[in-house]
Design an enzyme around this catalytic site. Structure first.
Site, PDB file in Angstrom:
ATOM      1  N   THR A  29      -1.689   4.585  -4.923  1.00  0.00           N
ATOM      2  CA  THR A  29      -0.358   5.022  -5.354  1.00  0.00           C
ATOM      3  C   THR A  29      -0.011   4.447  -6.725  1.00  0.00           C
ATOM      4  O   THR A  29      -0.379   3.326  -7.039  1.00  0.00           O
ATOM      5  CB  THR A  29       0.749   4.581  -4.354  1.00  0.00           C
ATOM      6  OG1 THR A  29       0.421   5.047  -3.076  1.00  0.00           O
ATOM      7  CG2 THR A  29       2.109   5.094  -4.752  1.00  0.00           C
TER       8      THR A  29
ATOM      9  N   VAL B 162       4.015  11.875   6.154  1.00  0.00           N
ATOM     10  CA  VAL B 162       4.605  11.670   4.831  1.00  0.00           C
ATOM     11  C   VAL B 162       4.894  10.186   4.681  1.00  0.00           C
ATOM     12  O   VAL B 162       5.450   9.559   5.588  1.00  0.00           O
ATOM     13  CB  VAL B 162       5.908  12.489   4.687  1.00  0.00           C
ATOM     14  CG1 VAL B 162       6.625  12.151   3.389  1.00  0.00           C
ATOM     15  CG2 VAL B 162       5.600  13.979   4.747  1.00  0.00           C
TER      16      VAL B 162
ATOM     17  N   THR C 174       4.409   0.476  -3.715  1.00  0.00           N
ATOM     18  CA  THR C 174       3.137   0.969  -3.180  1.00  0.00           C
ATOM     19  C   THR C 174       2.772   0.087  -1.991  1.00  0.00           C
ATOM     20  O   THR C 174       3.265  -1.025  -1.861  1.00  0.00           O
ATOM     21  CB  THR C 174       2.007   0.903  -4.226  1.00  0.00           C
ATOM     22  OG1 THR C 174       1.783  -0.462  -4.580  1.00  0.00           O
ATOM     23  CG2 THR C 174       2.363   1.678  -5.477  1.00  0.00           C
TER      24      THR C 174
ATOM     25  N   GLY D  45       3.691   2.503   3.504  1.00  0.00           N
ATOM     26  CA  GLY D  45       4.888   3.322   3.361  1.00  0.00           C
ATOM     27  C   GLY D  45       5.838   3.212   4.538  1.00  0.00           C
ATOM     28  O   GLY D  45       7.061   3.223   4.363  1.00  0.00           O
TER      29      GLY D  45
HETATM   30  N1  ASP Z   1       2.787   3.952  -0.092  1.00  0.00           N
HETATM   31  C1  ASP Z   1       1.753   4.908   0.148  1.00  0.00           C
HETATM   32  C2  ASP Z   1       2.042   5.635   1.442  1.00  0.00           C
HETATM   33  O1  ASP Z   1       2.430   5.006   2.406  1.00  0.00           O
HETATM   34  C3  ASP Z   1       0.386   4.360   0.259  1.00  0.00           C
HETATM   35  C4  ASP Z   1      -0.051   3.428  -0.795  1.00  0.00           C
HETATM   36  O2  ASP Z   1       0.703   2.936  -1.599  1.00  0.00           O
HETATM   37  O3  ASP Z   1      -1.228   3.166  -0.798  1.00  0.00           O
HETATM   38  O4  ASP Z   1       1.808   6.816   1.505  1.00  0.00           O
END
Ligand code: ASP
Length: 346
Positions: A194, A223, A245, A248
């Protein structure tokens, strides 16, 4: 930064900035080349928030469109809505001239197949340690073939894995094209990635954006926080911007980005607000499976990183675990700075 200096809008500048990584097939966590969902399909999430109008645009679970942040910016600029999902988001993008593209790179497909085959001994897919050796080399050792299951290309994501259910087994050595027998452990590690990117113009206008392929091997349709305004991204033109990031789900239930911006508005520095958000997340994570307990020490089994930018140009970040870095660029040039953290991994 070059676009900003040339007078481009901050939203357009950051969306073009993250496009560099969305277009990069070697990055496994964003755009083209992102690791797919459990069905082997790449699904992307992104959002843009625009300080001058306090408006947002986002897309979630969009397939076959390489640059979801650009589509999110179009949702912001060309619709009365905030968030389009799945098929609707795809059709919206196609209507605006985006190309339908296959986003699954060969590398990502092999990583997915590796996960799929080694997930369980109780399904019909043979794990590495269940396959019988052949008497000769197999076709995948031919120089013009690509190995169908194994890929030892190093990972390009930089964060610690956000959920350590099992450690990845050491890469199985390949002899004559056949993986050697090893004690098989499921390869179900999750990869973080991300990008969050915020920009502040000389006149004090702010825009912020987050784009991702989400968690690898996620349940189709899942999502994450990235397209959820207030969770993975938020900005207020009078205060600043924040984004995140990492896991989530932990971010959605705490609405971290909106809280960080509010806390900056109440006087905390960007780094303080991000660090306090890390504590807040830990205080609110009550699910036992998300914690590892050793003696009286309790540590989270996931990671989250927060990035914040204040209206006066001050920035800072913090992550649950040590080792986080964030990229910044201002009059002093482009550089990586270390982020504050709560827990230290040796
Ligand atoms: N925050 C992102 C999600 O949960 C994943 C990530 O940052 O790697 O989709």
């Amino acid at each position: 930064m070059d676009l900003l200096k040339e007078g481009y809008d901050p939203a357009d500048s950051i969306v073009q900035g993250v496009k560099i990584v969305e277009d990069d097939p070697t990055d496994e966590s964003v755009g083209y080349g992102g690791l797919p969902n459990a069905d082997g399909v790449v699904e992307l999430d992104a959002c843009v928030m625009y300080g001058p109008t306090h408006k947002t645009g986002a897309v979630a679970s969009i397939r076959n469109i390489k640059n979801p942040a650009q589509v999110a910016l179009l949702v912001l600029r060309r619709t009365d809505h905030c968030l389009l999902v799945g098929e609707g988001a795809y059709r919206f993008a196609i209507s605006h001239g985006f190309k339908h593209e296959d986003l699954l790179t060969e590398h990502a497909r092999r990583e997915w197949m590796n996960w799929r085959e080694n997930m369980s001994h109780d399904d019909d897919w043979l794990n590495d340690d269940e396959r019988d050796a052949t008497v000769g080399k197999t076709w995948d050792a031919l120089p013009w073939q690509s190995a169908p299951t194994r890929d030892t290309t190093p990972r390009t994501n930089d964060g610690p894995n956000i959920r350590e259910k099992q450690e990845k087994p050491a890469d199985t050595p390949v002899e004559g094209g056949q993986p050697k027998k090893t004690a098989s452990r499921p390869y179900i590690m999750e990869v973080t990635g991300t990008i969050h990117c915020s920009a502040l113009t000389a006149k004090g206008d702010i825009a912020s954006c987050t784009t991702t392929s989400g968690l690898n091997w996620k349940i189709p349709g899942r999502v994450g926080d990235s397209p959820i305004i207030g969770a993975g991204n938020y900005c207020d033109n009078d205060i600043g911007a924040a984004g995140s990031t990492g896991r989530g789900e932990a971010n959605i239930v705490t609405l971290a980005s909106a809280r960080i911006v509010d806390w900056m508005g109440a006087g905390q520095t960007p780094e303080e607000a991000c660090r306090n958000m890390c504590k807040y997340v830990c205080d609110h994570m009550k699910e036992k499976r998300l914690w590892k307990t050793e003696g009286d020490k309790r540590t989270p089994t996931f990671d989250l990183k927060f990035y914040a930018l204040r209206k006066d140009g001050l920035f800072g970040g913090a992550s649950l675990w040590n080792g986080g870095e964030m990229a910044v660029c201002d009059a002093a040039g482009a550089r990586a700075i270390k982020m504050a953290y709560l827990f230290e991994r040796k």
